[in-house]
Design a protein around this motif. Structure first.
Motif, PDB file in Angstrom:
ATOM      1  N   VAL A  48       0.847  -1.164  -0.085  1.00 35.77           N
ATOM      2  CA  VAL A  48       0.075   0.081  -0.028  1.00 35.77           C
ATOM      3  C   VAL A  48       0.903   1.172   0.022  1.00 35.77           C
ATOM      4  CG1 VAL A  48      -1.889  -1.102   1.170  1.00 35.77           C
ATOM      5  CG2 VAL A  48      -0.194  -0.074   2.618  1.00 35.77           C
ATOM      6  N   VAL A  49       0.406   2.421  -0.399  1.00 36.61           N
ATOM      7  CA  VAL A  49       1.110   3.472  -0.473  1.00 36.61           C
ATOM      8  C   VAL A  49       0.627   4.326   0.773  1.00 36.61           C
ATOM      9  CG1 VAL A  49       1.079   5.804  -1.614  1.00 36.61           C
ATOM     10  CG2 VAL A  49       1.257   3.846  -2.977  1.00 36.61           C
ATOM     11  N   LYS A  50       1.378   4.801   1.486  1.00 37.05           N
ATOM     12  CA  LYS A  50       1.195   5.590   2.859  1.00 37.05           C
ATOM     13  C   LYS A  50       1.450   6.862   2.627  1.00 37.05           C
ATOM     14  CE  LYS A  50       2.859   3.812   6.986  1.00 37.05           C
ATOM     15  NZ  LYS A  50       3.662   3.622   7.939  1.00 37.05           N
ATOM     16  N   ASP A  51       0.727   7.799   3.400  1.00 32.58           N
ATOM     17  CA  ASP A  51       0.969   9.060   3.407  1.00 32.58           C
ATOM     18  C   ASP A  51       0.686   9.631   2.025  1.00 32.58           C
ATOM     19  OD1 ASP A  51       1.491   9.033   6.117  1.00 32.58           O
ATOM     20  OD2 ASP A  51       3.488   8.877   5.536  1.00 32.58           O
ATOM     21  N   GLN A  52       0.999  10.950   1.728  1.00 31.95           N
ATOM     22  CA  GLN A  52       0.881  11.418   0.244  1.00 31.95           C
ATOM     23  C   GLN A  52       2.362  11.699  -0.314  1.00 31.95           C
ATOM     24  OE1 GLN A  52      -0.731  15.507   0.081  1.00 31.95           O
ATOM     25  NE2 GLN A  52      -1.037  15.212  -2.236  1.00 31.95           N
ATOM     26  N   ALA A  72       4.109   0.561   1.944  1.00 35.45           N
ATOM     27  CA  ALA A  72       4.371  -0.471   2.958  1.00 35.45           C
ATOM     28  C   ALA A  72       3.568  -1.635   2.659  1.00 35.45           C
ATOM     29  CB  ALA A  72       3.132   0.164   4.125  1.00 35.45           C
ATOM     30  N   ILE A  74       1.800  -4.636   4.050  1.00 36.19           N
ATOM     31  CA  ILE A  74       0.810  -5.214   5.224  1.00 36.19           C
ATOM     32  C   ILE A  74       0.299  -6.663   4.907  1.00 36.19           C
ATOM     33  CG2 ILE A  74      -0.031  -2.701   5.429  1.00 36.19           C
ATOM     34  CD1 ILE A  74      -2.639  -3.632   3.914  1.00 36.19           C
ATOM     35  N   SER A 116       7.843  -0.659   6.235  1.00 37.94           N
ATOM     36  CA  SER A 116       7.565   0.508   5.039  1.00 37.94           C
ATOM     37  C   SER A 116       9.016   0.671   4.663  1.00 37.94           C
ATOM     38  CB  SER A 116       6.615   1.752   5.166  1.00 37.94           C
ATOM     39  OG  SER A 116       7.321   2.261   6.277  1.00 37.94           O
ATOM     40  N   THR A 118      10.880   4.033   1.675  1.00 32.56           N
ATOM     41  CA  THR A 118      10.647   5.273   0.879  1.00 32.56           C
ATOM     42  C   THR A 118      11.323   5.034  -0.408  1.00 32.56           C
ATOM     43  OG1 THR A 118      10.442   6.537   2.845  1.00 32.56           O
ATOM     44  CG2 THR A 118      10.919   7.770   0.699  1.00 32.56           C
TER      45      THR A 118
END
Length: 163
Positions: A48-52, A72, A74, A116, A118
């Motif tokens: 999944v993509v976390k934050d913007q 991330a 999950i 996660s 970056t």
């Protein structure tokens, strides 16, 4: 009279059919229970993509733009993303189009379950295009080291210092 005594111990056809059906249902229930309770689900990575995601001017090369996306895992299995040629990509879709990026960092990125990482994409000579806008939409394609597409996302990127 003898014929009644001989038939008394035999099972009739319908009773035999019901017993065979019950035995087959019991065997099927045992097989289903094994696969759902004992064997459990197969380990699978779920990304999944976390934050913007954000875009900003490269700190040392003023003409380049950097886009950071936090991904991330999950799921229940680790995954290794391919970041070189033919691997994970980020394509800007609007308000302008750009696909000339490369993932900076190690050649492959491993993400364990519950962790996660970056992803940093560098757009060479791209800051002049980015700085005119406040946001952009993009397609993120995550590819594993076997060349399989693990996930695709459409993300909205906030451009820091743009607009």
């Amino acid at each position: 009279m003898e014929s009644l005594k001989a038939r008394r111990g035999d099972l009739s056809g319908p009773v035999l059919a019901i017993l065979v059906t019950l035995i087959l249902l019991a065997i099927g229930a045992v097989i289903i229970a094994y696969f759902t309770l004992l064997a459990g689900p197969a380990p699978t990575p779920v990304l999944v993509v976390k934050d913007q995601p954000i875009a900003y001017q490269h700190p040392s090369v003023a003409t380049n733009a950097v886009v950071e996306v936090v991904v991330a895992n999950i799921g229940t299995a680790q995954v290794t993303l391919k970041t070189g040629s033919g691997g994970t990509t980020l394509q800007i879709l609007s308000p302008f189009s750009d696909s000339s990026n490369s993932v900076t960092g190690s050649p492959d990125l491993t993400i364990a379950p519950g962790e996660s990482t970056t992803l940093k994409f560098t757009f060479n000579d791209g800051w002049d295009t980015f700085k005119d806008y406040r946001s952009a939409s993009a397609r993120l394609v995550l590819v594993d080291t076997a060349g399989n597409t693990i996930a695709q996302f459409e993300v909205s990127i906030r451009i820091i210092g743009g607009g």
